[in-house]
Write an enzyme that holds these catalytic residues in place. Structure first.
Site, PDB file in Angstrom:
ATOM      1  CG  ASN A 141      -7.711 -40.289   5.374  1.00 35.94           C
ATOM      2  OD1 ASN A 141      -8.241 -39.199   5.322  1.00 35.94           O
ATOM      3  ND2 ASN A 141      -7.668 -41.112   4.340  1.00 35.94           N
ATOM      4  CB  CYS A 144       0.314 -38.556   2.005  1.00 34.66           C
ATOM      5  SG  CYS A 144       0.337 -36.861   1.403  1.00 34.66           S
TER       6      CYS A 144
END
EC number: 4.1.3.4
Lengths: 298, 345
Positions: free
Chosen positions: A248, A239
């Site tokens: 993800n 992230c």
């Protein structure tokens, strides 16, 4: 009742690799996509035709597109932020493209330096060209459950942007919890609003697992009739907004859950795990998939 | 999704959003009377209040590679006592020959602060363990059954029936002394030896434990193999025999399914959830894999659903930080991982 079948959209080679610290060489990207093509996945997001100035990890987009084995029955969509990218994509052999909107003005400004309205105008050019070339377009909406800049995002705004993109001609709208902040409650609220404007058959969810909520959020989406789910092999892609955190959701963990629910995906979990092992070795990192960790001690 | 500069870490809106999500600040206190978790008083159909049973100090530490000193265990429990948790599984009165990590059970039990309104249950595998526990000041105990014969044999070297007989002795003594007993059923969604476990078997063992006087039955997905489908089928079978308000779920996150499984359980009305701070406790059956679901991640989800737990997420994260430092390991909680790195904490 759950859908009988779910289409898994594999975003590892693009969303995954784009957000990994280490950049992998072109042959590795091509091998990754080729291995994914053997798992039963029907959609594999291959690369992104953005300027390498902004996204160096995807600089080899043309080589990747031209180097992969395109198996029949499998779609290899690519990102195209504007007409120029679209044309480059088509020239490289792309037969499906994706465009990225956002439900947040501030995010759009920081990400692509324009307003939501302006971004949709840019996409309209892509839509027109795509229609003329008979190329399907998938629309993404980012920040559907929260924005790193604006904070809370109203479900009505998500519905508004989704509707616009659907009306423009996108065959599918993928709703992205970009910072993984959503929970089953906010997912339900958001989907309820969006489903008033876009048929559920044209909706997908793209959940990030940054706060561990992804599978629970996906479960709720499935309960509401959504039957297309995005995921990334080995949970590739951290992230950018929370250093060290995950991004993800892992395709393996998703498929494990769907298998357990008796939902068809057509995906061979073992082959998927083998692909995850390959790319994690290439990236010199541990997998983010718990299923892989449990099975293969990675 | 484009790349974004790290300046974002200092973005006030994100921190603000996180703080809202994390419910930083005092949460509402749990309702004074025992709630009726089976009733859905919310439009969403979920329980209004969920009791979290913190198993980190026992199930967590027992399954960690590194053994922590007694003082650290006591400090961990004391800190957990201040987070709003109402049940903290403190230790296990098993022979130190089998579970060396819990050898200091007596010292721990006698060393911890006992906060009013907080229960400190301890494991007691047999009458001997029970007596030691009481002598050390325990006021609640737990017994561990299994829905798999092979697991029972491999784990405690006897059949399910024999184990039930042992527990009945404990339950009887406990009843005489007015000590509540919690019953665990392991392998509720799968067994590392037998593989598939049928829901009817789980219901049968649960019923035996409940009939002998266990006030609550915690259904454990010991190897984390369950998915929402198998969780639902298992709960449907068990709910025919045990009232919903006496059920708890104890999900392991070995295959990443825990939160989805917990969500399924609470959608069916279950209102007691076991979890472990920082997701302490790996899986003894899958080397390197994770075990318990992280308390922080559970609370985050429940907060987001508007469900009251009485627990302050921020304080739990701080305790997680403490114990992970002591264990020299990274947290297994994704919420903690994300929060500590964005500058919001």
């Amino acid at each position: 009742a759950f859908p009988k079948r779910v289409k898994v959209v594999e975003v590892g080679p693009r969303d995954g690799l784009q957000n990994e610290k280490n950049v992998v060489p072109t042959p590795v990207k091509i091998n990754l996509i080729n291995m994914l093509s053997e798992t039963g996945l029907q959609v594999i997001e291959a690369t992104s035709f953005v300027s390498p100035k902004w996204v160096p990890q995807m600089a080899d987009h043309t080589e990747v597109m031209q180097g992969i084995s395109k198996l029949p029955g499998i779609s290899y969509p690519v990102l195209t932020p504007n007409l120029k990218g679209f044309q480059a994509a088509v020239a490289a052999g792309a037969q499906e493209v994706s465009i990225f909107g956002a439900a947040s003005e501030l995010f759009t400004k920081k990400n692509i330096n324009c307003s939501i309205e302006e971004s949709l105008e840019r996409f309209d050019e892509v839509m027109t060209a795509a229609r003329a070339a008979n190329i399907p377009v998938r629309g993404y909406v980012s920040c559907v459950l929260g924005c790193p800049y604006e904070g809370k995002i109203s479900p009505a705004k998500v519905a508004e942007v989704s509707k616009k993109m659907y009306s423009m001609g996108c065959y599918e709208i993928s709703l992205g919890d970009t910072i993984g902040i959503g929970t089953p409650g906010s997912m339900k609220e958001m989907l309820t609003a969006v489903m008033k404007e876009v048929p559920v058959g044209a909706l997908a969810v793209h959940c990030h697992d940054t706060y561990g909520q992804a599978l629970a959020n996906i479960l709720v989406a499935l309960q509401m009739g959504v039957s297309v789910v995005d995921a990334s092999v080995a949970g590739l892609g951290g992230c950018p907004y929370a250093q060290g955190a995950s991004g993800n959701v892992a395709t393996e963990d998703l498929v494990y859950m769907l298998n357990g629910l008796g939902i068809q995906t057509g995906v061979d979990l073992q082959k998927l795990m083998d692909t995850g092992t390959f790319i994690c070795n290439a990236l010199n990192r541990r997998t983010n998939s718990k299923v892989s960790q449990a099975c293969c001690r990675l | 999704m484009g790349t974004v500069p790290s300046a974002l870490k200092h973005c006030l809106s994100y921190q603000h959003l996180l703080k809202e999500q994390l419910w930083i600040g005092e949460p509402a206190a749990p309702p004074p009377v025992v709630p009726h978790p089976g009733q859905d008083s919310q439009a969403s159909g979920l329980p209004e209040y969920i009791k979290i049973v913190e198993v980190g100090p026992r199930d967590g530490l027992q399954n960690e590679k590194v053994i922590v000193p007694t003082d650290t265990k006591i400090e961990l429990i004391n800190r957990l006592s201040k987070t709003g948790l109402s049940a903290i599984e403190a230790t296990s009165f098993v022979s130190s020959k089998w579970v060396p990590q819990m050898a200091d059970h007596r010292e721990v039990m006698m060393g911890i602060e006992r906060h009013p309104g907080v229960q400190y249950p301890v494991l007691t595998p047999n009458l001997q363990g029970f007596h030691s526990a009481i002598a050390a000041g325990a006021t609640e105990v737990s017994v561990f059954g299994a829905a798999s014969e092979m697991f029972s044999k491999m784990n405690i070297n006897c059949s399910i029936e024999e184990s039930i007989e042992r527990f009945e002795e404990v339950a009887k003594s406990a009843r005489n002394m007015n000590i509540p007993v919690r019953g665990y059923v392991s392998c509720a969604l799968g067994c590392p030896y037998e593989g598939n476990v049928i829901p009817a078997k789980v219901a049968e063992v649960s019923k035996r434990l409940y009939s002998m006087g266990c006030y609550e039955i915690s259904l454990g997905d010991t190897i984390g193999v369950g998915t929402p489908g198998s969780m639902k089928r298992m709960l449907e079978a068990v709910m025919k025999e045990i009232p919903l308000s006496s059920l708890a779920v104890h999900c392991h996150d070995t295959y990443g399914q825990a939160l989805a499984n917990i969500l399924t359980a609470i959608q069916m009305g279950v209102a007691v959830v076991d979890s472990s701070v920082a997701g302490l406790g790996g899986c003894p059956y899958a080397k390197g894999a994770t075990g318990n679901v992280a308390t922080e991640d559970v609370i985050y989800m429940l907060n987001g659903l508007g469900i009251n737990t009485g627990v302050n997420l921020y304080k739990v994260m701080e305790v997680g930080n403490f114990i992970c430092s002591a264990l020299n390991k990274t947290t297994n909680s994704k919420v903690a991982l994300a929060s500590f790195n964005t500058g919001a904490i």
